[in-house]
Structure formats: structure tokens, C-alpha cells
Design an enzyme around this catalytic site. Structure first.
Site, short mmCIF file in Angstrom:
data_model
loop_
_atom_site.label_atom_id
_atom_site.label_comp_id
_atom_site.label_asym_id
_atom_site.label_seq_id
_atom_site.Cartn_x
_atom_site.Cartn_y
_atom_site.Cartn_z
N HIS A 118 -0.82 -18.27 0.02
CA HIS A 118 -0.08 -19.53 0.21
C HIS A 118 0.86 -19.42 1.40
O HIS A 118 1.03 -20.37 2.16
CB HIS A 118 0.75 -19.86 -1.04
CG HIS A 118 -0.05 -20.26 -2.24
ND1 HIS A 118 -1.10 -21.15 -2.20
CD2 HIS A 118 0.06 -19.92 -3.56
CE1 HIS A 118 -1.60 -21.31 -3.42
NE2 HIS A 118 -0.91 -20.57 -4.26
N CYS B 215 1.53 -7.82 -10.86
CA CYS B 215 1.49 -9.29 -10.81
C CYS B 215 0.45 -9.87 -11.76
O CYS B 215 0.80 -10.38 -12.80
CB CYS B 215 1.30 -9.85 -9.40
SG CYS B 215 1.29 -11.67 -9.45
N HIS C 129 3.09 -8.35 -2.94
CA HIS C 129 4.07 -8.33 -4.04
C HIS C 129 3.45 -7.76 -5.31
O HIS C 129 4.08 -7.77 -6.35
CB HIS C 129 4.56 -9.77 -4.30
CG HIS C 129 3.46 -10.65 -4.78
ND1 HIS C 129 2.53 -11.19 -3.93
CD2 HIS C 129 3.10 -11.03 -6.03
CE1 HIS C 129 1.65 -11.88 -4.63
NE2 HIS C 129 1.95 -11.78 -5.91
N CYS D 49 -3.29 -11.11 -3.96
CA CYS D 49 -2.99 -12.25 -4.83
C CYS D 49 -2.90 -13.52 -3.99
O CYS D 49 -2.53 -13.47 -2.81
CB CYS D 49 -1.65 -11.99 -5.54
SG CYS D 49 -1.05 -13.36 -6.57
N SER E 94 -0.73 -15.80 -4.08
CA SER E 94 0.63 -16.18 -3.68
C SER E 94 0.91 -15.78 -2.23
O SER E 94 1.54 -16.53 -1.49
CB SER E 94 1.67 -15.53 -4.60
OG SER E 94 1.50 -16.01 -5.92
#
Ligand SMILES: NC(=O)c1ccc[n+]([C@@H]2O[C@H](COP(=O)([O-])OP(=O)(O)OC[C@H]3O[C@@H](n4cnc5c(N)ncnc54)[C@H](O)[C@@H]3O)[C@@H](O)[C@H]2O)c1
Ligand SMILES: [Zn+2]
Ligand SMILES: [Zn+2]
Length: 364
Positions: free
Chosen positions: A43, A164, A59, A38, A40
Site C-alpha cells: 500500500h 504480522c 514490518h 505483506c 501493507s
């Protein structure tokens, strides 16, 4: 056990052996079965989001319960589970008002488990747990409230994606925006999460679903999930194009699903008067979106954020399982790449390129 460790933003993840302590009270020891790639995590890898280092990221995960700490009643060894990256305390204002995705205790303990300590370390060096999941590893210790049981034969990669991108995207459409039948929808950013907003909009019987992405391949792929029109901001002004496709009005609902100030602005400007703008993407820390406050007032737009699809993981992830099993949402088609844990740095290069769909680590 083997894990992918991030020591410093901007550096590759290092695959190495780390130690994992046994679960404490209310915690569960998991053998990781699948872990999704993902943005995220990216980032954090790029330094766009702050996180305590070193850290094991990941996650979007699923796995099998190996053993449980004292007092755990929700799962037992052998159970297959989806992992939630927002486990909750059950006592704070937000838990008690049915918004466990905003749990105070969870947000006050970044990089650790709910008691503020870590189970991951390398000798005396503490290693942090991203999202209280840390599934870029062979094993994890997670809070009991972050475990959502599924049937023993439910596929692990599909379970990970429910952890997610599916819940975040479908949830943004059905729980947050509550899209009404026949309405017009624009989705800015059609990666793993955006495709799920697209299929969430289809589930709600939206009339027009406009995919907006800078990649032609991703636009084409979004059509398989229910997009009816596509707009490429590198070849046309996305706001003008969405207006043209909606009779000059703008869309009833717009979603930002990339993560930047500029795309938030696009989503805001592409919504019609009285329209709803839902921000799902996480812009780099310190970046701001410029919103015309007069337009907000005079055009009565609603601008809101959606975290984890505004879902309650414990009760809403089983809904995603049901939607998948009844063929109402497609998760199989989202999984376009599988990797070994060793290939994780390549997996992150691929998500940042033009590859469509979602990558998943399936070998640990
Ligand atoms: N709110 C939440 O709870 C939550 C949960 C998960 C992920 N996220 C965030 O959602 C965002 C999307 O995550 P993802 O995993 O789907 O990422 P992704 O990389 O798979 O998808 C992002 C998409 O945006 C497209 N894009 C890039 N620039 C664009 C532009 N200017 N206009 C339109 N499209 C553009 C890319 O081509 C890509 O298809 C990230 O910021 C991620 O951190 C939020
Ligand atoms: Zn995610
Ligand atoms: Zn709480």
C-alpha cells in the site's frame, strides 16, 4: 549495512548501503533473519497509504539480538526474537487498559522510533522506519517493547510470519470476533492474512468456512487451511453466494481481508441479521465503503475493525508459537516463496499476482 529504500511511491525500492546508529535507551539492535511480504508495505509502495519518505519498509520480521541500548532488560545479545510493528509506551490510556496494540505514543510517532527520531540515515538524509521495524534490511534498531523472544531454534521465517499475518489473521478470528463453535464464517480475501483468518476460524470449530477470492488458485489453497466452501466474485455475486451457502441467512461472521471499500461492502452485506463484520484489510487512503445505515440498525449488525488481530503482541505471540508447535495452526504451509533482499521488487510483483500463500525474504 544493506537496505531496500523507498524514495517515492510508485518507484521501485532501491537496494543500497545506509547507516544505522546504535540503539538508544530502551532500544535493541537486531540482525534481521527473515522478512515477510505483506500487502501493507505494498500500500505504501503504491501510494495507497501515506508514509514519510524515504523509508525502509518491512514490518513482518524476526531476527537475532546483536546488542542492546541502556536499560534494556527484556532481551540480551544472542536472543532470537519476533518483531512487533506496534511497540508500545506502557503509560498511555490504551497501554494501561490492556490494549497496547492501540498505543498512543506508537501512533503519534509514525516513521520513527518511540522518541520521534530515526536511527536510519544516509549521510545527513534521515530515513524513516516503517512500523518501527524496517526489516527490509540486514539490520534494524527497534524498541525493546517490539521484541518478543522465542526459543533459539525456533525457525526465523515462521517467527517473521507470527510478526504480522499469523497474529493479525488468527487474532481477528479468536480475539476480536471470538467465533463460536458451529457458526458460519465468510472470509473475503484469502492472501497471507486471510488464510490465517480461515485457520483461526477452523481453530474455533466454525461449522462452515467460506473462502471468497477472485483467484481460483487462492480459493483452492484456502481449502488446505480449513475453508469448506469457496466463492469467486468474478463468476458469481459473492453476497448471494454466501447467503445461498448459509440457508439464505448470511454468515454469522464475515471478515474483509483485502483492503477496499468494495470488499468492506461485500463483507457487510454477506453477514446475517445480528452478524458480526470484522474489517482487517486497509483500504487505500481516501477510499470509503458505502454501508446502508438502515440495514445496520434494522438488521442489528456489528461492524468493527481489528488491528494486529486485536492481540497483545507480548503475551499473544507466544500463544501463536504454541499453536504452531502443537500443530493447531500451519505456518510452514503458508510459506510458498523465499527471496533474497535484492529480489524484493519481484516479491512485490508476485504478491500482487496470482501466487498463493506468503513470500518471505530469507537472504540478506
Ligand atoms: N489490520 C491489520 O492489523 C493488518 C495487518 C496486516 C495486513 N493488513 C491488511 O490486510 C490486507 C490483506 O493483506 P495480505 O498481506 O493478506 O494481502 P494479500 O495480497 O496476500 O491478499 C489479498 C487477497 O485478496 C484477494 N482479493 C483481491 N480483490 C478481491 C476481491 N474483490 N474480492 C475478494 N478477494 C479479493 C487477492 O486475490 C488476495 O488473495 C491488506 O489490506 C493489508 O494491508 C491489515
Ligand atoms: Zn503486515
Ligand atoms: Zn502506550
Amino acid at each position: 549495512m544493506k537496505a531496500a529504500v523507498l524514495y517515492q511511491a510508485g518507484q521501485p525500492l532501491v537496494i543500497e548501503d545506509v547507516e544505522l546508529d546504535p540503539p538508544k535507551a530502551g532500544e535493541v539492535h537486531i540482525k534481521i533473519g527473515a522478512a515477510g511480504i505483506c500487502r501493507s508495505d505494498l500500500h505504501v509502495i503504491k501510494g495507497e497509504a501515506n508514509h514519510l519518505m524515504p523509508a525502509v519498509l518491512g514490518h513482518e520480521g524476526s531476527g537475532t539480538v546483536l546488542d542492546v541500548g541502556p536499560g534494556v532488560t527484556r532481551v540480551k545479545p544472542g536472543d532470537r526474537v519476533i518483531l512487533s510493528f506496534v511497540p508500545y509506551c506502557g503509560h498511555c490510556h490504551f497501554c494501561l487498559t490492556n490494549r497496547a496494540n492501540l498505543c498512543d505514543r506508537h501512533q503519534a510517532t509514525p516513521g520513527t522510533l518511540l522518541d520521534g527520531t530515526t536511527r536510519l540515515h544516509k549521510g545527513t538524509q534521515r530515513i524513516h522506519h516503517y512500523g518501527k521495524v524496517a526489516c527490509f534490511a540486514q539490520e534494524a534498531v527497534v524498541p525493546e517493547t517490539g521484541c518478543i523472544p522465542v526459543a533459539p531454534d525456533f525457525p526465523l521465517p515462521q517467527a517473521a510470519l507470527i510478526g504480522c499475518c499469523v497474529t493479525t489473521g488468527v487474532g481477528a478470528a479468536i480475539y476480536n470476533a471470538r467465533i463460536t463453535p458451529g457458526s458460519t464464517v465468510a472470509v473475503v480475501g484469502c492472501g497471507g492474512v486471510g488464510l490465517n483468518v480461515v485457520q483461526g476460524a477452523r481453530l474455533q470449530n466454525a461449522g462452515k468456512i467460506i473462502a471468497v477470492d477472485i483467484s481460483e488458485g487462492k480459493l483452492e489453497f484456502a481449502m488446505r487451511f480449513g475453508a469448506t466452501h469457496s466463492v469467486n466474485p468474478t463468476v458469481q455475486d459473492p453476497v448471494a453466494a454466501v447467503k445461498e451457502l448459509t440457508g439464505g441467512l448470511g454468515a454469522d461472521y464475515t471478515f474483509e481481508v483485502f483492503g477496499s471499500g468494495e470488499t468492506v461492502q461485500t463483507a457487510f452485506n454477506a453477514a446475517r441479521k445480528g452478524g458480526t463484520v470484522v474489517v482487517v484489510g486497509l483500504a487505500p487512503a481516501g477510499e470509503y465503503a458505502s454501508i446502508d445505515p438502515i440495514a445496520l440498525v434494522r438488521q442489528e449488525k456489528t461492524l468493527k475493525g481489528s488491528y494486529y488481530g486485536s492481540a497483545r503482541p507480548v503475551t499473544d505471540m507466544p500463544v501463536m508459537v504454541q499453536l504452531y508447535q502443537s500443530g493447531k495452526i500451519d505456518i510452514d504451509g503458508l510459506i510458498t516463496r523465499t527471496y533474497r533482499l535484492e529480489d524484493i521488487n519481484q516479491a512485490y510483483k508476485d504478491i500482487d499476482g496470482s501466487d498463493v500463500g506468503r513470500g518471505v525474504i530469507t537472504q540478506f
